[in-house]
Design an enzyme around this catalytic site. Structure first.
Site, PDB file in Angstrom:
ATOM      1  CB  CYS A   1      -1.517   7.542   1.825  1.00  0.00           C
ATOM      2  SG  CYS A   1      -3.005   6.869   2.581  1.00  0.00           S
TER       3      CYS A   1
ATOM      4  CD  GLU B   1      -3.164  -0.775   0.514  1.00  0.00           C
ATOM      5  OE1 GLU B   1      -3.223   0.295  -0.122  1.00  0.00           O
ATOM      6  OE2 GLU B   1      -4.089  -1.598   0.533  1.00  0.00           O
TER       7      GLU B   1
HETATM    8  P1  NAD Z   1       8.740   4.670   4.194  1.00  0.00           P
HETATM    9  O1  NAD Z   1       8.523   3.902   2.955  1.00  0.00           O
HETATM   10  O2  NAD Z   1       9.935   5.532   4.295  1.00  0.00           O
HETATM   11  O3  NAD Z   1       8.835   3.651   5.461  1.00  0.00           O
HETATM   12  C1  NAD Z   1       7.807   2.734   5.756  1.00  0.00           C
HETATM   13  C2  NAD Z   1       8.378   1.597   6.600  1.00  0.00           C
HETATM   14  O4  NAD Z   1       9.333   0.869   5.812  1.00  0.00           O
HETATM   15  C3  NAD Z   1       9.113   2.055   7.855  1.00  0.00           C
HETATM   16  O5  NAD Z   1       8.753   1.183   8.914  1.00  0.00           O
HETATM   17  C4  NAD Z   1      10.584   1.887   7.467  1.00  0.00           C
HETATM   18  O6  NAD Z   1      11.448   1.651   8.541  1.00  0.00           O
HETATM   19  C5  NAD Z   1      10.537   0.663   6.562  1.00  0.00           C
HETATM   20  N1  NAD Z   1      11.654   0.521   5.592  1.00  0.00           N
HETATM   21  C6  NAD Z   1      12.464   1.490   5.096  1.00  0.00           C
HETATM   22  N2  NAD Z   1      13.325   0.945   4.190  1.00  0.00           N
HETATM   23  C7  NAD Z   1      13.034  -0.380   4.109  1.00  0.00           C
HETATM   24  C8  NAD Z   1      13.542  -1.477   3.326  1.00  0.00           C
HETATM   25  N3  NAD Z   1      14.511  -1.304   2.431  1.00  0.00           N
HETATM   26  N4  NAD Z   1      12.983  -2.692   3.486  1.00  0.00           N
HETATM   27  C9  NAD Z   1      11.953  -2.878   4.361  1.00  0.00           C
HETATM   28  N5  NAD Z   1      11.438  -1.893   5.135  1.00  0.00           N
HETATM   29  C10 NAD Z   1      11.965  -0.654   5.002  1.00  0.00           C
HETATM   30  O7  NAD Z   1       7.405   5.491   4.457  1.00  0.00           O
HETATM   31  P2  NAD Z   1       7.074   6.523   5.620  1.00  0.00           P
HETATM   32  O8  NAD Z   1       7.854   7.760   5.429  1.00  0.00           O
HETATM   33  O9  NAD Z   1       7.129   5.822   6.941  1.00  0.00           O
HETATM   34  O10 NAD Z   1       5.512   6.790   5.333  1.00  0.00           O
HETATM   35  C11 NAD Z   1       5.048   7.704   4.393  1.00  0.00           C
HETATM   36  C12 NAD Z   1       4.674   7.004   3.094  1.00  0.00           C
HETATM   37  O11 NAD Z   1       3.676   6.001   3.342  1.00  0.00           O
HETATM   38  C13 NAD Z   1       4.034   7.964   2.090  1.00  0.00           C
HETATM   39  O12 NAD Z   1       4.523   7.682   0.815  1.00  0.00           O
HETATM   40  C14 NAD Z   1       2.542   7.630   2.192  1.00  0.00           C
HETATM   41  O13 NAD Z   1       1.781   7.990   1.063  1.00  0.00           O
HETATM   42  C15 NAD Z   1       2.596   6.150   2.402  1.00  0.00           C
HETATM   43  N6  NAD Z   1       1.347   5.636   2.991  1.00  0.00           N
HETATM   44  C16 NAD Z   1       0.512   4.909   2.187  1.00  0.00           C
HETATM   45  C17 NAD Z   1      -0.709   4.453   2.703  1.00  0.00           C
HETATM   46  C18 NAD Z   1      -1.693   3.674   1.853  1.00  0.00           C
HETATM   47  O14 NAD Z   1      -2.688   3.195   2.393  1.00  0.00           O
HETATM   48  N7  NAD Z   1      -1.478   3.511   0.566  1.00  0.00           N
HETATM   49  C19 NAD Z   1      -1.049   4.737   4.027  1.00  0.00           C
HETATM   50  C20 NAD Z   1      -0.162   5.468   4.814  1.00  0.00           C
HETATM   51  C21 NAD Z   1       1.046   5.915   4.279  1.00  0.00           C
END
Ligand code: NAD
Length: 462
Positions: free
Chosen positions: A266, A232
């Site tokens: 998001c 997501e």
């Molecule tokens: P992010 O992608 O930076 O991090 C998300 C998670 O992934 C964190 O727990 C992080 O530690 C982990 N992570 C980072 N690198 C990784 C890797 N290489 N492998 C596995 N895990 C890893 O996102 P964020 O800054 O925490 O959140 C914001 C983003 O989330 C925005 O793009 C937003 O649109 C999206 N979002 C989407 C939805 C949806 O329902 N589509 C909902 C909420 C947020």
């Protein structure tokens, strides 16, 4: 967030800079063992059956209700969401727990499918070990959407909350673990490395909510062994305001959906396209309504917009804003910044030559571009690799006709994009791969298996 020399994650309050609390970082070398424990626990958990798991998990709803106020305060402290929004998230999450359990319970029931010769029974079995990796912007709701159906299906879960909101993640898991058997739900703490390690371990399902960039890395890492993923991801939602829209409600929505949670949602409205003939009036309404967005300390109940979650996120937004102004956008209000705060900002005269109309911004910037005719609005709105949500304001049938030409997974007609109770949360295009919530979303945490026998034998036996 900061990482200390003793391998501790410090959660920092973005409004004050104070340390909210600390959690030990899980050593990367320990994560395979966490997954192995989950696999051992999964057999007994699965053997409880759907009825057994439902009975065991139902009392969690009441405990979450009791803890909702505390978790809500923690959400505000860890990521700067206003008090109303922090409490709203935790109360809503707690109140939905029981109905989500029932909906997952129903979604996982076996189905009998017969033809003239054959009786088949379609089972929805557990997959095994499932990993939930979640972001900071809804630090209770996002984990719940990944963890609850996965557990109900009979999987054990390894949960990695965002490094920005480890305390909310831990508090949520602690409530569940008052009821769950040992190792059915385990938490690992840390940043990218602690996210990568479970992905690379012996797992069966990965439910990730986060950015498109990290989602793409996870997709690649899961490729060689065809590990099941639900991704997501981010969005760049458009709002189209048609000539026959109720401008008052369109402007209310534009402002609310651009600024809530400091634009860190998001499905925030990140691009607004307004028909030329009504644009002056609409823009003036937006400017007027923006003044109502009091900014400040998010623990003050009258404040609607708090700080950005971190310096990093603030700098990404400010860089996009600065570039948009250089490229000719008009700053109509806001634009100021102090410490971690960015004022609610309105830009008009935006165009697709600007980065801010293409990249996810995730900040309180309301960007308005004018169009002429429905075809141009549709073409502009669809000019993005993202496809999460969107909204069209206008006379109902007109708005519906335009909405059906848009590419996102969820489009609201004179409302926000979220669907009725029971519909999934769907990101199309590069905003998602698989989806969660609702009957079809819950089922993504299962493996379908078909058992078949001759219809004559089946009829004789049953
Ligand atoms: P992010 O992608 O930076 O991090 C998300 C998670 O992934 C964190 O727990 C992080 O530690 C982990 N992570 C980072 N690198 C990784 C890797 N290489 N492998 C596995 N895990 C890893 O996102 P964020 O800054 O925490 O959140 C914001 C983003 O989330 C925005 O793009 C937003 O649109 C999206 N979002 C989407 C939805 C949806 O329902 N589509 C909902 C909420 C947020």
């Amino acid at each position: 967030m900061s990482i200390t020399a003793t391998n501790t994650l410090e959660s920092i309050n973005p409004a004050t800079g104070d340390v909210v609390g600390r959690v030990p970082i899980t050593p990367v070398s320990a994560i395979a063992e966490v997954v192995a424990k989950a696999r051992i626990a999964q057999t007994a958990w699965n053997d409880l059956g759907l009825d057994g798991r439902l009975a065991l998990m139902q009392p969690i709803a009441e405990r979450l209700n009791e803890e909702a106020q505390t978790i809500g305060k923690l959400i505000t402290a860890e990521m700067g969401k206003s008090t109303a929004e922090g409490q709203g998230e935790s109360m809503y999450g707690a109140s939905k727990f029981a109905s989500e359990l029932s909906s997952a319970f129903e979604a996982f029931q076996p189905e009998e499918i017969d033809d003239e010769h054959t009786r088949s029974i379609l089972y929805r079995d557990a997959l095994g070990v499932s990993v939930a990796i979640t972001p900071w912007n809804f630090p209770m709701l996002m984990p719940q959407q990944c963890i609850l159906p996965s557990l109900m299906a009979g999987n054990c879960v390894v949960f990695k909350p965002s490094e920005e909101t480890p305390l909310v993640g831990q508090a949520y898991a602690d409530v569940l673990n008052e009821f769950l058997p040992k190792d059915v739900l385990q938490v690992v703490h840390g940043a990218d490395d602690q996210g990568k390690a479970p992905v690379e371990s012996d797992i069966n399902r990965l439910a990730f909510t986060g950015s498109r960039e990290v989602g793409a890395k996870i997709f690649t890492a899961c490729g060689p062994e065809l590990k099941r993923v639900v991704l997501e991801l981010g969005g760049k939602d458009a709002l189209i305001v048609l000539e026959d829209a109720n401008l008052e409600s369109a402007a209310n929505f534009a402002v609310q959906n651009s600024f809530r949670n400091s634009g860190q949602v998001c499905v925030s409205t990140e691009r607004i396209y307004v028909e030329d003939s009504i644009a002056d009036e609409f823009e003036n309404l937006v400017l007027e309504k923006t003044k109502e967005w009091k900014q400040g300390d998010p623990t003050d109940a009258s404040v609607k917009i708090g700080p950005m979650v971190s310096n990093t996120q603030r700098d990404i937004v400010l860089a996009q804003l600065e570039q948009a102004l250089k490229d000719g956008a008009k700053l109509r209000c806001g634009g100021g910044t102090h410490e971690n705060y960015i004022e609610p900002t309105v830009l008009t005269g935006c165009s697709h030559d600007m980065q801010i109309m293409h990249d996810e911004t995730f900040g309180p910037i309301c960007c308005i571009q004018r169009f002429s005719g429905d075809a141009e609005a549709v073409s502009l709105a669809n000019e993005t690799p993202y496809g999460l949500g969107g909204a069209v304001y206008g006379e109902t049938q007109h708005a519906m006709d335009v909405a059906r030409k848009l590419t996102p997974g969820m489009v609201g007609i004179n409302k926000a994009c979220g669907g009725a109770e029971g519909t999934p949360w769907v990101g199309a295009c590069q905003s998602g791969y698989g989806y969660h919530s609702g009957r079809d979303g819950h089922r993504q945490f299962t493996q379908v298996r078909i058992m078949s026998m001759p219809i004559t034998e089946a009829k004789a036996k049953y």
